[in-house]
Design an enzyme around this catalytic site. Sequence first.
Site, mmCIF file in Angstrom:
data_model
loop_
_atom_site.group_PDB
_atom_site.id
_atom_site.type_symbol
_atom_site.label_atom_id
_atom_site.label_comp_id
_atom_site.label_asym_id
_atom_site.label_seq_id
_atom_site.Cartn_x
_atom_site.Cartn_y
_atom_site.Cartn_z
ATOM 1 N N LYS A 198 -12.960 2.123 -2.865
ATOM 2 C CA LYS A 198 -14.084 2.504 -1.996
ATOM 3 C C LYS A 198 -15.155 3.246 -2.798
ATOM 4 C CE LYS A 198 -11.260 3.206 2.188
ATOM 5 N NZ LYS A 198 -10.783 4.242 3.148
ATOM 6 N N GLU A 217 0.830 -1.198 0.000
ATOM 7 C CA GLU A 217 0.000 0.000 0.000
ATOM 8 C C GLU A 217 0.869 1.253 0.000
ATOM 9 O OE1 GLU A 217 -4.203 0.130 1.917
ATOM 10 O OE2 GLU A 217 -2.894 1.166 3.338
ATOM 11 N N HIS A 220 6.789 -27.430 2.376
ATOM 12 C CA HIS A 220 6.066 -28.528 1.748
ATOM 13 C C HIS A 220 5.084 -28.022 0.691
ATOM 14 C CE1 HIS A 220 7.706 -31.433 4.642
ATOM 15 N NE2 HIS A 220 7.637 -30.419 5.491
#
Length: 547
Positions: A512, A353, A384
Site C-alpha cells: 500500500k 496472509e 482436465h
Amino acid sequence: MTALTDTPTWQTLASLAEDVKQQHMRDWFASDTSRASKYQQTACGIELDFSKNLITDDVLKALFALADESQVSQKRDAMFKGDIINHTEKRAVLHTALRNFSGEPVYVDGQDVMPEVLACQDKIKDFVASIHSGERKGYTGKALKQIVSIGIGGSFLGPKIMSEALKPYWFDGVKVHFVANVDGCHIQDVLANLDHEETLVVMSSKSFTTQETLQNTLTAKDWFLNAGGTQQDIAKHFIAVSSNIKAATDFGMAEDNIFPMWDWVGGRYSLWSAIGLPIALTLGYDNYRQLLQGAFEMDEHFKTAPAEQNLPMLTALLGVWYINFFGAQSHVLLPYYHYLRGFPAYVQQLDMESNGKNISGDTTAVDYATGPIIWGSEGTNGQHSFHQLIHQGTLLIPADFMLPLNVPNQDNTHHAMLASNCFGQTQALMQGKTFDECYADLEGKGLDEAERVKLATHKTMPGNKPSNTLLFEQMDPKTLGSLVAMYEHKVFVQGAIWGVNSFDQWGVELGKELGNQVLDKIVNTDAALGFDSSTNALIARFRQANS
C-alpha cells in the site's frame, strides 16, 4: 537450529518421515481393513476422512506431542480470552466474539465487547428487513433492489465467496454485486446496467481511505450524480462499514447508516462483522445467523475436543507434517461443488496472509518452512488441467477434496457423476498404477515388446499422494460457517507451532505504502523520479503512453 527444530519431538518426526517415505499407502490399506474408519472424524456437519495420508499411529502421536510442546492449547485459550496475541500491533484477536452465542461476556482491555457486537447484529437485522420489505427506498421512492458492495481483501472475498457458496439460499428480489479491483473495467461493468434510483452502495473500509475501495466508491458516486441524483440524495443510496464516521458523513452518508468495525477484528476474519452485511442482504438475516451459528459450533469444538478428534488440529498437523518433513510447498483445495468454486481463493488469503511469515515472535528468523501456497479450483474442471501435475509431477502436493452429499434441486445423475470423480481422484492419488498393471493393460494392443515397455513406463502412476476428503450432508449456511471456522483455526494452529504472528500483514502494508508513492509520481508528471531504474522506466513509459 532454533528451539523448534532442535526438540526431540521434531527429530522424532524427521526420523519417522524418512521411514514413511519408504512405504506405500496401498500396502497399508491392503493390510489394515479398518484404516478408513480409524482415521475418520466428524464434527459440526463435516465428515473428515484423513485415511489417505502418509501417516501411522506413531506419526500422529508425535504430531500431537509437537502441538503440546508448542503450547497450542494455551495459545488458543489466550486468543478466546481476548489476550493481546497480535503482539506487533498490540491487539487482541477476537473475530470469534462476533459469533459468540454462549451468552458469556468477552473482554478486551477489561471491557465486555458483547453489548456492542449484539447491538451491531441487531442493526444489521433491522437494516436487512427494511431492504427486503421494500420499506427503505431511494430518493425517488423506488425500492432498493440492486446492492453494490465495494471492498477489497477480506471486505470483498468473504462476502462474495460466502454469498456465491449459498446461492440456493438467496433472497429473491435483491441482487448483490461485488466490486474490488481498482481496474475501472470492474466498477464500470457492474454499474452499466443498473438503475441508480434503485441502487444501494455499501462501502466497506475500516479507515475509509483504502485506495482501491475509496476510488471505486467515488466512481459510483459520480455515476449516481451524473444519472440525476444530488448530493443530498447520497444518504439514501450510500452506506458504510467503517470506523471513520467523520469521513463517511463528509462523503454524504447518514451517521445512522454507518456500521462499526473494531481493531480486534482482522480484515481476513471480518466477514463475521458488519463486513458481512452484503451476505445478510443476499441470504436474509436468518440464514446469515445460521452462518454465524455454524462458526460458533466449530469454535466450541476447537476449544473442547481432544486433539485426536479435533478437526482444526488434525488438518493443521497434517499440513505441518508435509510442509516441514516432506518439503511440500503448496496445498490444493478441490471443492466438488460449483457454488463453492471461490472457496480456494478465500482460504488462499486466510492462510497465506496469516502464515506467510519468516520471523518468529522473538524476532528470530525461522529456519524451517512456514505457510504454503494455497491454490485450487472446482472439480471436475481441475481434472482436465492441473491434476496431471499432482498425479505424476515431481512435487508432493497434499489435497483437500470437498463434496456435499446432497444438492438441492439438482439432477441426481449429475451429482452421482460428480461424486464418482471426486472419490475416484482420491483413490487414484493414493493407489496410483504400477508398471506391471500398465504393462498388463497393453496386452493385445498390437505393440512390440519395446513399445509396450516404453508406454507402460509413461503410464505408471506412483500414487502415495496424500489427500483429505471432507463430506457435508449439504452445503447450507450453518455447515459453511463451520467449514470456514475450521480453516481459520487450522491456520491458527500452524502459526502457533511455527511461532509466527498469524494476525499481522506487513507485506500488504508495504505494498500500500509503495503504491501510494508511485501513484504520486504517475499523477504529478513533472515530479522527479526517485526509485530504482526499472521502476523509473516503467513510470516513464506509463506517462508517455498517457500523455
